[in-house]
Write an enzyme that holds these catalytic residues in place. Structure first.
Site, mmCIF file in Angstrom:
data_model
loop_
_atom_site.group_PDB
_atom_site.id
_atom_site.type_symbol
_atom_site.label_atom_id
_atom_site.label_comp_id
_atom_site.label_asym_id
_atom_site.label_seq_id
_atom_site.Cartn_x
_atom_site.Cartn_y
_atom_site.Cartn_z
ATOM 1 N N GLU A 79 38.017 25.768 -16.563
ATOM 2 C CA GLU A 79 37.992 26.714 -17.277
ATOM 3 C C GLU A 79 37.189 26.608 -17.402
ATOM 4 O O GLU A 79 36.668 27.630 -18.304
ATOM 5 C CB GLU A 79 39.331 26.625 -18.539
ATOM 6 C CG GLU A 79 40.680 25.939 -18.181
ATOM 7 C CD GLU A 79 41.245 24.587 -17.361
ATOM 8 O OE1 GLU A 79 42.078 24.248 -18.008
ATOM 9 O OE2 GLU A 79 41.009 23.688 -17.234
ATOM 10 N N CYS A 91 43.713 20.931 -20.784
ATOM 11 C CA CYS A 91 44.254 19.934 -21.183
ATOM 12 C C CYS A 91 43.612 20.500 -23.274
ATOM 13 O O CYS A 91 42.556 22.672 -23.231
ATOM 14 C CB CYS A 91 43.112 19.110 -22.023
ATOM 15 S SG CYS A 91 40.561 19.590 -21.400
#
EC number: 3.5.4.-
Length: 236
Positions: free
Chosen positions: A63, A93
């Site tokens: 990401e 996360c």
């Protein structure tokens, strides 16, 4: 009708496609592969064209790699308008969730939809809060279903000739269990899905542990969709 050809040799996305075996090992919801993969689509402004590509973890999570790559482009500025769709093998996360929110706050013209194959360390409270914060920031997060798997196979995978319709059919139960847990996360409920792994025989075990708060808060049709909950019957 099934095409007798694989992706066209003139397809501009061909060099950015992943191989069928990669798709299988990254996106099988029954597997707990450590590395993450991202398949993404970007639609710029009112243009009908869609840019597609893929990415994997490096020293950073995938990401963060995406955000750094996108924001480093000269034409990408704070007033840009685009819609982005991610197909992630793992949900973000808490640190990536924070980075995503920061990116979106700096680029209000960007919308983001995230489909995930699995939930990353879903019992960790920081990860759960990170996903809730994303949803509260306007990000749509959903578990991948058969429709998204087929879409990814057709548009991101270098499938063999004649194999367009032969995408992996993963058991719907695993998708439903992850979807149920995602509802728990969004509704601030305790985890209901327990996952354990026996590394000796490579088996993954899913166990559902529902409490009264789950029955009272989660819509009945979502619980029934798993097939593990039986509807109550009133006898007359």
């Amino acid at each position: 009708m099934t095409s007798e050809k694989g992706p066209s040799t003139g397809d501009p996305t061909l060099r950015r496609r992943i191989e069928p075996w990669e798709f299988d090992i990254f996106y099988d919801p029954r597997e707990l592969r450590k590395e993450a993969c991202l398949l993404y689509e970007i639609k710029w402004g009112m243009s009908p064209k869609i840019w597609r590509s893929s990415g994997k973890n490096t020293t950073n999570h995938v990401e963060v790699n995406f955000i750094e790559k996108l924001t480093s482009e000269r034409r990408f500025h704070s007033s840009i308008s685009c819609s982005i769709t991610w197909f992630l093998s793992w949900s973000p996360c808490w640190e990536c969730s924070q980075a995503i929110r920061e990116f979106l706050s700096q680029h209000p013209g960007v919308t983001l939809v995230i489909y995930v194959a699995r939930l990353f360390w879903h019992t960790d409270q920081q990860n759960r809060q990170g996903l809730r914060d994303l949803v509260n920031s306007g990000v749509t997060i959903q578990i991948m279903t058969a429709s998204e798997y087929y879409h990814c196979w057709r548009n991101f995978v270098n499938y063999p000739p004649g194999e367009e319709a032969h995408w992996p059919r993963y058991p719907p139960l695993w998708m439903m269990l992850y979807a149920l847990e995602l509802h728990c996360i969004i509704l601030s409920l305790p985890p209901c899905l327990k996952i354990s792994r026996r590394w000796q025989n490579h088996l993954t075990f899913f166990r559902l542990h529902l409490q009264n708060c789950h029955y009272q808060t989660i819509p009945p049709h979502i619980l029934l969709a798993t097939g593990l909950i039986q509807p109550s019957v009133t006898w007359r």
